[in-house]
Design a protein around this motif. Structure first.
Motif, PDB file in Angstrom:
ATOM      1  N   SER A  57      47.862  65.932  28.817  1.00 26.42           N
ATOM      2  CA  SER A  57      46.490  65.835  28.873  1.00 26.42           C
ATOM      3  C   SER A  57      46.376  65.683  26.715  1.00 26.42           C
ATOM      4  O   SER A  57      45.277  64.832  26.025  1.00 26.42           O
ATOM      5  N   TYR A  64      44.133  63.137  25.311  1.00 25.30           N
ATOM      6  CA  TYR A  64      44.497  61.675  26.505  1.00 25.30           C
ATOM      7  C   TYR A  64      43.684  61.476  27.298  1.00 25.30           C
ATOM      8  O   TYR A  64      44.307  62.450  28.247  1.00 25.30           O
ATOM      9  N   GLY A  66      43.322  59.457  29.719  1.00 29.19           N
ATOM     10  CA  GLY A  66      43.844  58.361  31.128  1.00 29.19           C
ATOM     11  C   GLY A  66      43.015  57.165  30.614  1.00 29.19           C
ATOM     12  O   GLY A  66      43.789  56.311  31.997  1.00 29.19           O
TER      13      GLY A  66
END
Length: 190
Positions: A57, A64, A66
């Motif tokens: 992540s 990030y 997701g």
């Protein structure tokens, strides 16, 4: 730049940058769906005690979350779902939210969810479960036509009416249980 007023004489300003990028982390043009990433002052840089999740992540100063999305020409983020919910149908990426948002606009639909069912030929087949309001009796054929008029070949392979969608204690959709129920309904109809 976002500003939050905490007291009459104090303002906190944090610059936050958001991008939509492709699988190689290259920024995409407006209207293209990709991975959402964000960075800015005051953000965490990892998960405590979870190196694997941190590597997944947090990369090169970016977080990030997701999520998938696109940016409009005027810079608005349009959420397209979670990256881990993406389906691949005959080589085309489809996100449940694309279908769900269309069906939410159909009269008499109270709840809707799309899950992939595995196909040896098409990879994934999006199958949609809907819950209708009392007295509403939309047919699968009418709902299918409604969706196909709006998103064409990205429409679900099947739309099945259920009494309810299974959710956990927090109200989050249980996609595994829903997929099991839909598969049982489909195979029971065969």
């Amino acid at each position: 730049m976002f500003s939050t007023r905490q007291a009459p004489s104090v303002a906190v300003c944090l610059a936050v940058e958001l991008q939509v990028v492709d699988a190689e982390d290259q920024p995409l043009s407006a209207g293209q769906v990709g991975h959402v990433r964000v960075r800015g002052g005051g953000m965490i840089d990892g998960y405590l005690g979870d190196e694997a999740a941190t590597r997944q992540s947090f990369r090169n100063g970016w977080f990030y979350p997701g999520d998938m999305g696109l940016l409009t020409a005027d810079g608005q983020l349009v959420h397209r779902g979670r990256s881990d919910e993406m389906m691949i149908v005959n080589g085309i990426n489809i996100y449940p939210e694309e279908i769900e948002s269309v069906l939410r606009g159909y009269p008499g639909i109270m709840d809707v969810a799309v899950v992939p069912l595995h196909s040896r030929i098409s990879q994934d087949l999006p199958v949609c479960a809907v819950v209708t309001s009392a007295g509403s009796q939309p047919t699968e054929a009418k709902m299918d036509r409604f969706v196909r008029e709006r998103i064409g070949h990205r429409a679900p392979a099947r739309i099945i009416v259920l009494d309810r969608l299974h959710r956990n204690e927090q109200g989050k959709l249980d996609r595994k249980e829903l997929a099991r129920i839909l598969l049982a309904k489909i195979t029971g109809e065969a």
